[in-house]
Write an enzyme that holds these catalytic residues in place. Structure first.
Site, short mmCIF file in Angstrom:
data_model
loop_
_atom_site.label_atom_id
_atom_site.label_comp_id
_atom_site.label_asym_id
_atom_site.label_seq_id
_atom_site.Cartn_x
_atom_site.Cartn_y
_atom_site.Cartn_z
N ARG A 164 34.08 88.85 39.04
CA ARG A 164 33.41 87.96 39.89
C ARG A 164 33.06 88.35 41.22
NH1 ARG A 164 34.07 81.47 39.92
NH2 ARG A 164 33.14 82.05 37.96
N HIS A 168 25.06 84.53 36.24
CA HIS A 168 26.54 83.96 35.41
C HIS A 168 26.44 83.72 33.99
CE1 HIS A 168 30.32 82.19 35.34
NE2 HIS A 168 30.37 81.01 35.96
N GLN A 212 28.74 81.81 31.51
CA GLN A 212 28.87 80.40 31.53
C GLN A 212 27.45 80.02 30.73
OE1 GLN A 212 30.34 77.77 33.50
NE2 GLN A 212 29.34 76.64 31.84
N ASP A 267 23.65 72.32 39.05
CA ASP A 267 24.59 73.16 39.65
C ASP A 267 24.84 72.64 41.25
OD1 ASP A 267 26.64 75.18 40.29
OD2 ASP A 267 25.23 76.85 40.07
N CYS A 312 27.89 73.49 35.18
CA CYS A 312 28.86 74.50 34.96
C CYS A 312 29.99 74.08 35.57
CB CYS A 312 28.18 75.80 35.52
SG CYS A 312 27.78 75.77 37.22
N ARG A 327 34.02 77.33 27.34
CA ARG A 327 34.18 78.76 27.95
C ARG A 327 35.37 79.77 27.36
NH1 ARG A 327 32.71 79.34 33.37
NH2 ARG A 327 33.27 81.53 33.07
N1 NVA Z 1 26.30 78.44 41.52
C1 NVA Z 1 27.70 78.40 41.83
C2 NVA Z 1 28.30 78.43 40.40
C3 NVA Z 1 30.00 78.21 40.28
C4 NVA Z 1 30.33 78.34 38.93
C5 NVA Z 1 28.29 79.38 42.55
O1 NVA Z 1 27.89 80.65 42.50
O2 NVA Z 1 29.21 79.20 43.39
N1 CP Z 2 31.88 77.32 36.10
C1 CP Z 2 32.79 78.29 36.47
O1 CP Z 2 32.33 79.46 36.38
O2 CP Z 2 33.76 77.80 37.18
P1 CP Z 2 34.75 78.43 38.16
O3 CP Z 2 34.17 78.85 39.29
O4 CP Z 2 35.91 77.44 38.24
O5 CP Z 2 35.35 79.76 37.14
#
Ligand code: NVA
Ligand code: CP
Length: 315
Positions: free
Chosen positions: A102, A129, A132, A227, A267, A295
């Site tokens: 990540r 992502h 997800q 989101d 998500c 997930r």
């Molecule tokens: N768009 C959000 C998704 C979190 C799972 C982010 O990147 O923070």
């Molecule tokens: N939806 C998702 O990826 O959640 P986290 O940021 O908690 O991993």
């Protein structure tokens, strides 16, 4: 058969997506059958950003498959002190059987994949992502009685043109769904990702629509998705985004403008009262916790597919 890595849903064929999600259904239905699928294998989980679902579901998933997962915060490994990503990738390839990462820059995940010999799974970047969105289409398949029942349905994404929007755009044509994305002006999805989705949709005979009108996006939709308005790394923009996204809250009124059978997905993490009203997030149309659970099942399928011995014997 998927390629070495899972970086973007756009890289997968429709049949690879459907095989993967079928495998996820098998994993979910009979987890014990997969209890030794990755026995003796290790997954490095590299995080530059926070996570609840991704971290826990990958770590628990790896344990349930008979393997081991290592949590590596970028701050705590030498990467955070300037060790090149190429060296990190080469070294991890000597120790573990896969990396889930990540990151902020999407290029970091691409570099890990290019310089490592082991599978790299994109656990979210600023741009995409995919784990997800694959889970989200799996979840919709469950809601509507099978993946093959998604064809011709519409998913509406309302909010920021972010990583989620891009991956949902990529996934829709792979499962035969039409997709509409409504963003405020100035917060549109990136052209390159939109173009990829448009090309896939043309080939699949599905549609891709972008608009600045949430009501137009949700009209006839079987799923309304949103989101956060400020993603990880955009915390300083949170205040200005609150103003820019006025009118984009998914509330009961917007849900009523979707198809009668519409479900709500997010998500997570969610900000109730911002991108979604509490009455929707916690209401009868919401499937957010089934979605979060899935997930685990979908990512176990991804790991079995990319890291399992079945793959080695096939190739
Ligand atoms: N768009 C959000 C998704 C979190 C799972 C982010 O990147 O923070
Ligand atoms: N939806 C998702 O990826 O959640 P986290 O940021 O908690 O991993």
């Amino acid at each position: 058969m998927m390629s070495k890595d899972l970086i973007s849903i756009h890289d997968l064929s429709a049949s690879a997506v459907s095989a993967l999600l079928d495998l996820a259904a098998e994993v979910k239905a009979d987890p014990r059958r997969f209890a030794t699928a990755l026995s003796g294998k290790s997954l490095a989980m590299l995080f530059e950003k926070s996570s609840t679902r991704t971290r826990v579901s990958f770590e628990v998933g790896m344990f349930q498959l008979g393997g081991q997962a290592l949590f590596l915060s970028a701050r705590d490994i030498q990467l955070g002190r300037g060790e090149p990503i190429s060296d990190t990738a080469a070294v991890l390839s000597r120790y573990v059987d896969g990396v889930m990462a990540r990151t902020f820059a999407h290029q970091t995940v691409l570099d890990l994949a290019a310089h490592g010999s082991i599978p790299v799974i994109n656990g979210l970047t600023d741009d995409l992502h995919p784990c997800q969105a694959l889970t989200d289409y799996f979840s919709l398949g469950e809601v509507f009685g099978g993946l093959d029942r998604l064809a011709g349905r519409k998913i509406a994404y309302v909010g920021d043109g972010n990583n989620m929007a891009h991956s949902l755009l990529h996934g829709a044509p792979k499962v035969g769904m039409n997709v509409a994305v409504a963003t405020p002006k100035g917060y549109e999805v990136q052209d390159a990702y939109l173009d990829n989705a448009r090309r896939d949709a043309e080939a699949a005979g599905t549609s891709v629509e972008t608009t600045h009108d949430p009501r137009a996006a949700v009209a006839g939709a079987s799923c309304v998705y949103t989101d956060v308005w400020a993603s990880m790394g955009q915390e300083e923009e949170a205040e200005e985004r609150l103003k820019a996204f006025e009118g984009f809250t998914v509330d009961a009124e917007l849900m009523a403008a979707a198809a009668p059978e519409a479900v709500f997905l997010h998500c997570l993490p969610a900000h109730r009262g911002e991108e979604v009203a509490a009455a929707v997030a916690d209401g009868p149309q919401s499937r957010i916790f089934d979605q979060a659970e899935n997930r685990l099942h979908v990512q176990k399928a991804i790991m079995v597919e990319l890291m399992g011995d079945r793959r080695r014997s096939d190739s």
